[in-house]
Design a protein around this motif. Structure first.
Motif, PDB file in Angstrom:
ATOM      1  N   GLN A 124       0.810  -1.222   0.000  1.00 50.80           N
ATOM      2  CA  GLN A 124       0.000   0.000   0.000  1.00 50.80           C
ATOM      3  C   GLN A 124       0.845   1.276   0.000  1.00 50.80           C
ATOM      4  OE1 GLN A 124      -3.363  -0.104  -0.315  1.00 50.80           O
ATOM      5  NE2 GLN A 124      -3.049  -2.307  -0.510  1.00 50.80           N
ATOM      6  N   LEU A 125       2.130   1.144   0.313  1.00 47.31           N
ATOM      7  CA  LEU A 125       2.992   2.320   0.439  1.00 47.31           C
ATOM      8  C   LEU A 125       3.424   2.850  -0.921  1.00 47.31           C
ATOM      9  CD1 LEU A 125       5.288   1.103   3.350  1.00 47.31           C
ATOM     10  CD2 LEU A 125       3.271   2.555   3.507  1.00 47.31           C
ATOM     11  N   GLN A 126       3.685   4.144  -0.961  1.00 51.06           N
ATOM     12  CA  GLN A 126       4.258   4.788  -2.139  1.00 51.06           C
ATOM     13  C   GLN A 126       5.527   5.506  -1.684  1.00 51.06           C
ATOM     14  OE1 GLN A 126       1.066   7.226  -3.633  1.00 51.06           O
ATOM     15  NE2 GLN A 126       0.195   5.534  -4.774  1.00 51.06           N
ATOM     16  N   PRO A 127       6.607   4.733  -1.478  1.00 51.10           N
ATOM     17  CA  PRO A 127       7.816   5.310  -0.879  1.00 51.10           C
ATOM     18  C   PRO A 127       8.564   6.247  -1.824  1.00 51.10           C
ATOM     19  CG  PRO A 127       8.221   3.055  -1.544  1.00 51.10           C
ATOM     20  CD  PRO A 127       6.766   3.320  -1.788  1.00 51.10           C
ATOM     21  N   ASP A 131      10.611  -3.769   6.228  1.00 49.21           N
ATOM     22  CA  ASP A 131      11.635  -4.672   5.679  1.00 49.21           C
ATOM     23  C   ASP A 131      12.489  -5.289   6.780  1.00 49.21           C
ATOM     24  OD1 ASP A 131      10.676  -4.145   3.147  1.00 49.21           O
ATOM     25  OD2 ASP A 131      12.313  -2.784   2.592  1.00 49.21           O
ATOM     26  N   THR A 132      12.825  -4.491   7.783  1.00 42.89           N
ATOM     27  CA  THR A 132      13.601  -5.005   8.916  1.00 42.89           C
ATOM     28  C   THR A 132      12.807  -6.067   9.670  1.00 42.89           C
ATOM     29  OG1 THR A 132      14.769  -2.901   9.142  1.00 42.89           O
ATOM     30  CG2 THR A 132      14.767  -4.365  11.056  1.00 42.89           C
ATOM     31  N   GLU A 133      11.523  -5.787   9.912  1.00 44.07           N
ATOM     32  CA  GLU A 133      10.690  -6.762  10.615  1.00 44.07           C
ATOM     33  C   GLU A 133      10.518  -8.036   9.784  1.00 44.07           C
ATOM     34  OE1 GLU A 133       6.405  -7.298  12.896  1.00 44.07           O
ATOM     35  OE2 GLU A 133       6.961  -5.314  12.158  1.00 44.07           O
ATOM     36  N   LEU A 134      10.332  -7.889   8.466  1.00 51.15           N
ATOM     37  CA  LEU A 134      10.217  -9.060   7.591  1.00 51.15           C
ATOM     38  C   LEU A 134      11.472  -9.922   7.667  1.00 51.15           C
ATOM     39  CD1 LEU A 134       8.520  -7.644   4.369  1.00 51.15           C
ATOM     40  CD2 LEU A 134       7.680  -9.522   5.778  1.00 51.15           C
ATOM     41  N   LYS A 135      12.612  -9.276   7.689  1.00 56.24           N
ATOM     42  CA  LYS A 135      13.875 -10.010   7.783  1.00 56.24           C
ATOM     43  C   LYS A 135      13.951 -10.781   9.107  1.00 56.24           C
ATOM     44  CE  LYS A 135      18.845  -9.194   7.809  1.00 56.24           C
ATOM     45  NZ  LYS A 135      19.904  -8.184   7.841  1.00 56.24           N
ATOM     46  N   ASP A 136      13.550 -10.123  10.192  1.00 56.49           N
ATOM     47  CA  ASP A 136      13.600 -10.751  11.513  1.00 56.49           C
ATOM     48  C   ASP A 136      12.645 -11.937  11.624  1.00 56.49           C
ATOM     49  OD1 ASP A 136      15.471  -8.846  12.200  1.00 56.49           O
ATOM     50  OD2 ASP A 136      14.068  -7.604  13.357  1.00 56.49           O
ATOM     51  N   VAL A 137      11.395 -11.762  11.192  1.00 55.13           N
ATOM     52  CA  VAL A 137      10.430 -12.856  11.324  1.00 55.13           C
ATOM     53  C   VAL A 137      10.749 -13.994  10.363  1.00 55.13           C
ATOM     54  CG1 VAL A 137       8.573 -11.447  12.280  1.00 55.13           C
ATOM     55  CG2 VAL A 137       8.681 -11.783   9.821  1.00 55.13           C
ATOM     56  N   SER A 138      11.321 -13.677   9.213  1.00 56.92           N
ATOM     57  CA  SER A 138      11.720 -14.742   8.286  1.00 56.92           C
ATOM     58  C   SER A 138      12.859 -15.568   8.864  1.00 56.92           C
ATOM     59  CB  SER A 138      12.131 -14.145   6.942  1.00 56.92           C
ATOM     60  OG  SER A 138      11.036 -13.537   6.309  1.00 56.92           O
ATOM     61  N   GLY A 183       5.526  10.600   0.904  1.00 55.74           N
ATOM     62  CA  GLY A 183       6.433   9.654   0.264  1.00 55.74           C
ATOM     63  C   GLY A 183       7.646   9.337   1.123  1.00 55.74           C
ATOM     64  N   VAL A 184       8.222  10.346   1.749  1.00 55.24           N
ATOM     65  CA  VAL A 184       9.372  10.139   2.638  1.00 55.24           C
ATOM     66  C   VAL A 184       8.946   9.337   3.870  1.00 55.24           C
ATOM     67  CG1 VAL A 184      11.075  11.305   4.108  1.00 55.24           C
ATOM     68  CG2 VAL A 184      10.639  12.161   1.802  1.00 55.24           C
ATOM     69  N   ALA A 185       7.761   9.651   4.418  1.00 48.92           N
ATOM     70  CA  ALA A 185       7.251   8.893   5.575  1.00 48.92           C
ATOM     71  C   ALA A 185       7.006   7.435   5.185  1.00 48.92           C
ATOM     72  CB  ALA A 185       5.964   9.531   6.097  1.00 48.92           C
ATOM     73  N   ASP A 186       6.459   7.207   3.996  1.00 50.15           N
ATOM     74  CA  ASP A 186       6.239   5.840   3.518  1.00 50.15           C
ATOM     75  C   ASP A 186       7.562   5.099   3.341  1.00 50.15           C
ATOM     76  OD1 ASP A 186       3.516   6.135   3.513  1.00 50.15           O
ATOM     77  OD2 ASP A 186       3.284   6.154   1.328  1.00 50.15           O
ATOM     78  N   TRP A 187       8.591   5.818   2.894  1.00 49.58           N
ATOM     79  CA  TRP A 187       9.907   5.188   2.714  1.00 49.58           C
ATOM     80  C   TRP A 187      10.472   4.733   4.059  1.00 49.58           C
ATOM     81  CZ3 TRP A 187      15.106   7.511   3.270  1.00 49.58           C
ATOM     82  CH2 TRP A 187      16.104   6.656   2.813  1.00 49.58           C
ATOM     83  N   LYS A 188      10.340   5.590   5.078  1.00 45.40           N
ATOM     84  CA  LYS A 188      10.819   5.229   6.417  1.00 45.40           C
ATOM     85  C   LYS A 188      10.029   4.045   6.965  1.00 45.40           C
ATOM     86  CE  LYS A 188      12.558   9.809   7.509  1.00 45.40           C
ATOM     87  NZ  LYS A 188      12.413  11.022   8.314  1.00 45.40           N
ATOM     88  N   LYS A 189       8.720   4.054   6.730  1.00 42.03           N
ATOM     89  CA  LYS A 189       7.874   2.955   7.188  1.00 42.03           C
ATOM     90  C   LYS A 189       8.251   1.665   6.453  1.00 42.03           C
ATOM     91  CE  LYS A 189       3.066   2.010   8.215  1.00 42.03           C
ATOM     92  NZ  LYS A 189       1.694   2.514   8.151  1.00 42.03           N
ATOM     93  N   GLN A 190       8.543   1.765   5.164  1.00 43.20           N
ATOM     94  CA  GLN A 190       8.941   0.592   4.390  1.00 43.20           C
ATOM     95  C   GLN A 190      10.241  -0.001   4.924  1.00 43.20           C
ATOM     96  OE1 GLN A 190       8.976   0.997   0.086  1.00 43.20           O
ATOM     97  NE2 GLN A 190      10.698  -0.380  -0.061  1.00 43.20           N
TER      98      GLN A 190
END
Length: 133
Positions: free
Chosen positions: A40-43, A108-115, A97-104
């Motif tokens: 949903q993000l537009q980074p 990504d960090t959380e995805l890496k951790d849970v994976s 867009g900048v806020a979405d980039w930070k959120k992304q």
């Protein structure tokens, strides 16, 4: 080894495997949710800065310390020193867009951790299940 001990050991392993599978199902659900949120993000990778500036006029107030601005500038993350002026009309879109980039980046960090945890669970399950002979 007594049959009772074998059964108890098997029960313990079965209970552990069930707990690990439950945890892995929760992790898979979390991964799906994170990927949906990320889609949903537009980074807009970069940073936004507000600056006060001096103009080039000799008799301007900014020469005496009253700078013009604030003006907003955006720098893409891969273009060091390439600041671009952002108009008032575009400011909200660039901020989002900048806020979405930070959120992304956080997603990504959380995805890496849970994976990584999911991979660890798989290794634990494989270690608990005896190989067929």
């Amino acid at each position: 080894m007594k049959i009772e001990d074998v059964i108890e050991d098997a029960d313990d392993k079965l209970h552990t495997v069930k707990k690990l599978l439950d945890e892995s199902n929760k992790i898979v659900d979390r991964i799906k949710a994170l990927k949906a949120e990320r889609a949903q993000l537009q980074p807009l990778p970069g940073s936004l800065r507000r600056r006060m500036i001096k103009c080039g006029k000799k008799n301007c107030r900014c020469r005496k310390g009253q700078l013009h601005g604030p003006y907003c500038y955006f720098a893409p993350s891969k273009c060091r020193g390439k600041w671009q002026y952002i108009s008032v009309e575009d400011l909200k879109k660039v901020e989002q867009g900048v806020a979405d980039w930070k959120k992304q980046q956080k997603i990504d960090t959380e995805l890496k951790d849970v994976s990584a945890r999911l991979k660890g669970i798989r290794c634990e399950v494989v270690g608990l299940i005896p190989a067929a002979e």
